[in-house]
Structures are given as structure tokens and as C-alpha cells.
Design a protein around this motif. Structure first.
Motif, PDB file in Angstrom:
ATOM      1  N   SER A  65      30.430  23.241  18.755  1.00 14.10           N
ATOM      2  CA  SER A  65      29.454  22.554  19.611  1.00 14.10           C
ATOM      3  C   SER A  65      28.381  21.912  18.739  1.00 14.10           C
ATOM      4  CB  SER A  65      28.786  23.544  20.561  1.00 14.10           C
ATOM      5  OG  SER A  65      27.680  22.947  21.190  1.00 14.10           O
ATOM      6  N   PHE A 108      25.451  21.353  19.408  1.00 10.34           N
ATOM      7  CA  PHE A 108      24.165  22.022  19.572  1.00 10.34           C
ATOM      8  C   PHE A 108      24.112  23.353  18.820  1.00 10.34           C
ATOM      9  CE2 PHE A 108      24.625  19.459  23.503  1.00 10.34           C
ATOM     10  CZ  PHE A 108      23.534  18.647  23.333  1.00 10.34           C
ATOM     11  N   GLU A 111      24.337  25.434  27.848  1.00 12.07           N
ATOM     12  CA  GLU A 111      24.737  24.025  27.734  1.00 12.07           C
ATOM     13  C   GLU A 111      25.523  23.628  28.984  1.00 12.07           C
ATOM     14  OE1 GLU A 111      27.538  21.359  24.715  1.00 12.07           O
ATOM     15  OE2 GLU A 111      27.130  23.451  24.263  1.00 12.07           O
ATOM     16  N   VAL A 138      20.342  21.283  27.949  1.00 10.25           N
ATOM     17  CA  VAL A 138      20.541  22.356  26.986  1.00 10.25           C
ATOM     18  C   VAL A 138      19.248  23.173  26.940  1.00 10.25           C
ATOM     19  CG1 VAL A 138      21.265  22.966  24.662  1.00 10.25           C
ATOM     20  CG2 VAL A 138      21.953  20.771  25.608  1.00 10.25           C
ATOM     21  N   CYS A 193      24.266  21.505  36.867  1.00 12.28           N
ATOM     22  CA  CYS A 193      23.567  22.541  36.102  1.00 12.28           C
ATOM     23  C   CYS A 193      22.901  23.527  37.067  1.00 12.28           C
ATOM     24  CB  CYS A 193      22.515  21.918  35.191  1.00 12.28           C
ATOM     25  SG  CYS A 193      23.203  20.801  33.940  1.00 12.28           S
TER      26      CYS A 193
END
Length: 301
Positions: free
Chosen positions: A46, A48, A230, A213, A235
């Protein structure tokens, strides 16, 4: 009176329903998560997570946490993004786009369809190190010790200085991507063990494609722990409280003999569950037959 007691009981039950399972990862990290969450050992693909891994160095563990469909999809997407998006690539090659903007819009819509078909609701990455903070980075270790020695008022005053440094760092780190992203203020506090923890979030939107995130970092036994939530498109807010999720890890009264869930004691049943989830992805059209067979073979081997 009886009606109100029943109503209160119902509300309390509903409020606690979201986080009703405790999972114990390697007898180091205890998390409070929803009943339908699983975890598997992850990798470092990932975008991130990569900066965290490069900062922490050796002896780093990574786990993926979330609903079965979300975890399986995230793992497959990290391992073979080209295969999972092959159908979209073929569609784009057949199109005659008049501008880069129209191509980006088409890609965003197709990616949204892919995530929706797969039932992806986001995943939580757990990253922790067996290396103590002073052996990771001298400045990082000093900052941790300074915050440990601050009272709440001093820490509150120092936050303005931390925020200035944070803003400059984000500006340098994000570069051109900054025009698509909104970064929250940095929050630094201390938990019941007097250990500092920091939180911030990033919301981004590129055309009609959006995501979020959320980062959480703290220290336990002088070793760093990171949680990164994430998600894209959808979300759910009920998964956003990373501080609440990891709170059992910092409780001195926590009983460490908590069920180690799906992977450690029930590997075979977990493989069956993952194959079933792959089958669901195949039936939904998110995976081709070839992709399904390849992923299934990898699990069985």
C-alpha cells in the motif's frame, strides 16, 4: 417506567454492537473490533504504508483487518492490480476519448463500479515494530520522551509549534497531490499509560473518485504501533474510531488470553472462508475465471 428501561437497554446494546469482539495479535496488540472482522498477515504494497515501513526499518509486522470481502479484495488488489483492472484497461483501449479529462472520468466511474461489486468498505492496516524507538530514530525518540514529560497544559501549548512543523512537512510530502487532498490538523495527546499518540486524516478526491485515510500512531513497551484506516468511495464512519479500537492494548487490566481469531488457530477454516469470498468476487464479475483460479491456487499452496 418499564418502557424507558427497555429503551435504554436497547440503545446501550445497539451502541456497543459495533465493537464487540477482541482480537489478540501475536500477544502484542489487542483490538476491539466488530464481530464480522477478520485479520490476516499482510504485505507492504500500500502506498500509504510504504513510508511507515521504510521509517521503522527491520522487524516490522503488517496485518490487514476488516470484513472478509474487504480484506480479500485489498490483498488481491495489492498483489495483482493489473489483473484486477484488466477489464477496465480493455474498455479504455476501445474508447476514443476526446480529452484527458473524459478519460479520467471514465476511469473513476469504472473503478467505483469495481469497488462496489466487490463489497469493499475499507481496511485497517496494523503496523508494529519490535525495535525500540531510540534504535529507530534519535530525533523521534527525543520527541517521544519530551511529550511523556509534559503535563497536559504544556502539551496543549506546544501543539501550535508541532502544527507549524506538520504543515511544512505535509506541503513538501504531498507536492502536486496537495490540490486533490485535504489533510486534517495533527492531534497529539497522551493515553492512560502516559504514552503519546498522534492522529490525523487525509480526504482526497480526483474527479468523482474519492477516498479517506486515517492515521493513528502510539507507543507500547517503547515500540511504535501504527493503525491506518484506508477506504475509497464508501467510508463507513463506524470504523473510524481507531483510538477506541486499540484502547484495550493500553489497558493494564487487559487479559491477554483473548481468542486469537480466525488465522492463528483456525487456518484451514480461514482458507475455506477466503475461497468462498473469492468465489463471490468471481460470481459478481469482479474477477475473471483465470484470476479466480490463480488466486485460489495461491491460497491452497
Amino acid at each position: 417506567m418499564k418502557f424507558f428501561l427497555v429503551l435504554i437497554f436497547f440503545c446501550l446494546s445497539w451502541c456497543n454492537y459495533g465493537f464487540s469482539q477482541k482480537i489478540n495479535i501475536e500477544n502484542k496488540i489487542i483490538l476491539n473490533v466488530p464481530d464480522n472482522f477478520i485479520y490476516i498477515e499482510g504485505d507492504s504494497k500500500s502506498e500509504f504504508i510504504e513510508p511507515i515501513l521504510s521509517f521503522l526499518g527491520n522487524d516490522v509486522k503488517v496485518y490487514l483487518i476488516g470484513k472478509q470481502n474487504s480484506v480479500n479484495f485489498a490483498k488481491l488488489y495489492q498483489e495483482n492490480p493489473d489483473e484486477m483492472t484488466e477489464e477496465i484497461t480493455i474498455k479504455m483501449e476501445k474508447k476514443n476519448f476526446k480529452s484527458m479529462s473524459s478519460a479520467e472520468n471514465f476511469l473513476a466511474k469504472e473503478m467505483k463500479k469495481l469497488f462496489k461489486k466487490s463489497g469493499y468498505e475499507g481496511v485497517i492496516w496494523l503496523v508494529f515494530s519490535d525495535t525500540e524507538v531510540e534504535d529507530i530514530d534519535y530525533e523521534f525518540s527525543n520527541a517521544i520522551n519530551e511529550i511523556r514529560n509534559m503535563d497536559s497544559q504544556t502539551l496543549k501549548k506546544e501543539m501550535s509549534n508541532y502544527q507549524k512543523e506538520w504543515d511544512n512537512m505535509i506541503k513538501d510530502a504531498f507536492g502536486d497531490f496537495a490540490k486533490y487532498a485535504k489533510v486534517s490538523k495533527l492531534s497529539i495527546k497522551k493515553n492512560q499509560l502516559n504514552e503519546p499518540y498522534a492522529e490525523f486524516s487525509v480526504n482526497y478526491k480526483v474527479k468523482s473518485f474519492k477516498g479517506q485515510v486515517i492515521f493513528y500512531m502510539s507507543i507500547k513497551d517503547n515500540k511504535p504501533i501504527f493503525l491506518v484506516y484506508e477506504c475509497v468511495i464508501s467510508c463507513p464512519k463506524k470504523y473510524n474510531s481507531l483510538e477506541k479500537m486499540i484502547s484495550p492494548t493500553f489497558s493494564e487490566n487487559t487479559i491477554t488470553k483473548i481468542n486469537s481469531t480466525k488465522t492463528n488457530n483456525n487456518e484451514s477454516s480461514n482458507i475455506v472462508e477466503q475461497i468462498n469470498s473469492l468465489n463471490e468476487l468471481y460470481k459478481s464479475g469482479a474477477l475473471t475465471k483465470e484470476e479466480f483460479e490463480k488466486a485460489k491456487k495461491k491460497l491452497l499452496n
